[in-house]
Design an enzyme around this catalytic site. Structure first.
Site, PDB file in Angstrom:
ATOM      1  N   ARG A 140      38.267  61.427  43.697  1.00  0.00           N
ATOM      2  CA  ARG A 140      39.578  61.381  44.430  1.00  0.00           C
ATOM      3  C   ARG A 140      40.401  61.942  43.425  1.00  0.00           C
ATOM      4  O   ARG A 140      40.410  61.965  42.620  1.00  0.00           O
ATOM      5  CB  ARG A 140      39.807  59.948  43.977  1.00  0.00           C
ATOM      6  CG  ARG A 140      41.103  59.668  45.001  1.00  0.00           C
ATOM      7  CD  ARG A 140      41.579  58.176  44.974  1.00  0.00           C
ATOM      8  NE  ARG A 140      40.895  56.932  44.792  1.00  0.00           N
ATOM      9  CZ  ARG A 140      41.110  56.118  44.277  1.00  0.00           C
ATOM     10  NH1 ARG A 140      42.133  55.625  43.783  1.00  0.00           N
ATOM     11  NH2 ARG A 140      39.744  54.850  44.612  1.00  0.00           N
ATOM     12  N   HIS A 148      39.332  57.611  38.915  1.00  0.00           N
ATOM     13  CA  HIS A 148      38.175  58.529  40.256  1.00  0.00           C
ATOM     14  C   HIS A 148      38.779  59.681  39.495  1.00  0.00           C
ATOM     15  O   HIS A 148      38.042  61.315  40.357  1.00  0.00           O
ATOM     16  CB  HIS A 148      38.490  58.002  41.343  1.00  0.00           C
ATOM     17  CG  HIS A 148      38.192  56.491  41.577  1.00  0.00           C
ATOM     18  ND1 HIS A 148      37.027  56.324  42.129  1.00  0.00           N
ATOM     19  CD2 HIS A 148      38.963  55.665  41.401  1.00  0.00           C
ATOM     20  CE1 HIS A 148      36.787  55.237  42.034  1.00  0.00           C
ATOM     21  NE2 HIS A 148      38.121  54.408  42.213  1.00  0.00           N
ATOM     22  N   ASP A 158      33.404  53.751  42.955  1.00  0.00           N
ATOM     23  CA  ASP A 158      33.250  52.299  43.723  1.00  0.00           C
ATOM     24  C   ASP A 158      32.878  52.153  44.946  1.00  0.00           C
ATOM     25  O   ASP A 158      32.034  52.751  45.359  1.00  0.00           O
ATOM     26  CB  ASP A 158      35.113  51.827  44.882  1.00  0.00           C
ATOM     27  CG  ASP A 158      36.377  52.145  43.747  1.00  0.00           C
ATOM     28  OD1 ASP A 158      36.523  52.210  42.590  1.00  0.00           O
ATOM     29  OD2 ASP A 158      37.307  52.889  45.087  1.00  0.00           O
ATOM     30  N   GLU A 213      39.009  44.506  39.687  1.00  0.00           N
ATOM     31  CA  GLU A 213      38.087  45.358  40.542  1.00  0.00           C
ATOM     32  C   GLU A 213      36.450  45.219  40.401  1.00  0.00           C
ATOM     33  O   GLU A 213      36.374  46.346  39.837  1.00  0.00           O
ATOM     34  CB  GLU A 213      38.618  46.746  40.433  1.00  0.00           C
ATOM     35  CG  GLU A 213      40.018  46.925  41.429  1.00  0.00           C
ATOM     36  CD  GLU A 213      40.580  48.511  41.145  1.00  0.00           C
ATOM     37  OE1 GLU A 213      41.354  48.095  41.764  1.00  0.00           O
ATOM     38  OE2 GLU A 213      39.418  49.200  41.506  1.00  0.00           O
ATOM     39  N   HIS A 251      34.825  48.428  41.006  1.00  0.00           N
ATOM     40  CA  HIS A 251      35.026  49.837  40.479  1.00  0.00           C
ATOM     41  C   HIS A 251      33.910  49.920  38.774  1.00  0.00           C
ATOM     42  O   HIS A 251      34.457  48.773  38.028  1.00  0.00           O
ATOM     43  CB  HIS A 251      36.236  49.423  39.453  1.00  0.00           C
ATOM     44  CG  HIS A 251      36.908  51.232  38.973  1.00  0.00           C
ATOM     45  ND1 HIS A 251      38.225  51.482  39.638  1.00  0.00           N
ATOM     46  CD2 HIS A 251      36.921  50.842  37.449  1.00  0.00           C
ATOM     47  CE1 HIS A 251      38.352  52.604  38.989  1.00  0.00           C
ATOM     48  NE2 HIS A 251      38.254  52.707  37.773  1.00  0.00           N
TER      49      HIS A 251
END
Length: 281
Positions: free
Chosen positions: A119, A164, A171, A253, A256
């Site tokens: 990301r 990320h 994810d 999460e 993740h």
């Protein structure tokens, strides 16, 4: 004569500018959507990924890719800045480890499905800008029904840096094979909470993990005691397989995971998500 030449040059420059404006494709204005900051540089000048980055599909084409952030089905309701193609980019070590995990899951009749991989920092900046606009809550009904948007920073759902961006975090979920198709999200459609019964949530061909992806709720905590039965078993199935391949789960999460040791433990990259960012050998 010099004045005439200067005037002709001025006309030529103006014509060039008009042609450039007319040549912009219809979708190019997407970066000017609310909470979608304009790109910080021209695509031709965008930074490139280090040679250690690869496209996951080149390492393992069997892993299903449903790259959410290039679509409007996000907690913001718009595509995320910096995602220019639905491709998963990762460091080579993380991609190879994911391939090992996939082989193990395939033998048991499952496939991994990734929602997000590397990301860029510009995407994280987009999240931060959106979180500061408390008036934009168009996707609250699905992604954060029980959380006040003003609390997203305090509760850790949004941060100014993301693992990320270092390239070894992703994810993902599990899908039982053969994988069923999933329909695309239609902007403006009625929303269902991410923690409701699976049949009531937005359709996803994954195993029932108790919540949908990107659910801002404590029920998304991997080992939340309220998650029981098949939902808990599915989370533990994913966790066990990923840990055996060298990944560590982020406890809040269930989706993740980070491969360790990270190739770039202290570096946050900002090259866009597209194959063009990869260095050609």
């Amino acid at each position: 004569m010099p004045r005439l030449v200067a005037a002709l040059r001025g006309l030529a420059a103006a014509a060039t500018a008009l042609i450039a404006v007319a040549a912009v494709p219809p979708g190019a204005a997407a970066d000017t959507l609310p909470h979608r900051p304009a790109p910080s540089s021209h695509p031709a000048n965008d930074p490139k990924a280090p040679g250690e980055f690869v496209a996951l599909r080149d390492v393992d084409p069997t892993i299903i890719q449903e790259m959410r952030y290039v679509t409007p089905h996000t907690f913001m309701g718009v595509p995320v800045t910096g995602y220019r193609a639905p491709v998963c980019l990762l460091t080579r070590d993380a991609a190879r480890a994911l391939h090992r995990a996939q082989r193990s899951f395939l033998r048991r009749g499952y496939s991994l499905k990734v929602y997000d991989c590397y990301r860029p920092q510009r995407a994280v900046n987009h999240f931060v800008a959106w979180a500061k606009d408390l008036g934009d809550q168009r996707m609250k009904g699905e992604f954060y029904p029980r959380v006040d948007k003003s609390m997203l920073f305090r509760d850790g759902y949004i941060a100014e840096k993301s693992g990320h961006s270092r390239g070894s975090t992703l994810d993902l979920t599990l899908v039982r094979l053969p994988a069923l198709p999933t329909r695309p999200y239609v902007p403006g459609e009625p929303l269902s909470s991410c923690y409701g019964p699976k049949a009531a949530r937005f359709p996803d061909n994954s195993l029932d993990m108790g919540t949908g992806f990107d659910c801002f709720d404590t029920l998304a905590h991997t080992l939340d005691p309220r998650i029981k039965g098949a939902q808990r078993a599915n989370r533990l199935l994913l966790k066990d397989g990923m840990e055996h391949a060298g990944f560590v789960n982020y406890a809040p999460e269930w989706w993740h995971y980070t491969f360790t040791p990270e190739t770039f433990p202290d570096t946050y990259f900002d090259f866009p998500v597209t194959r063009r960012s990869l260095v050609r050998h």
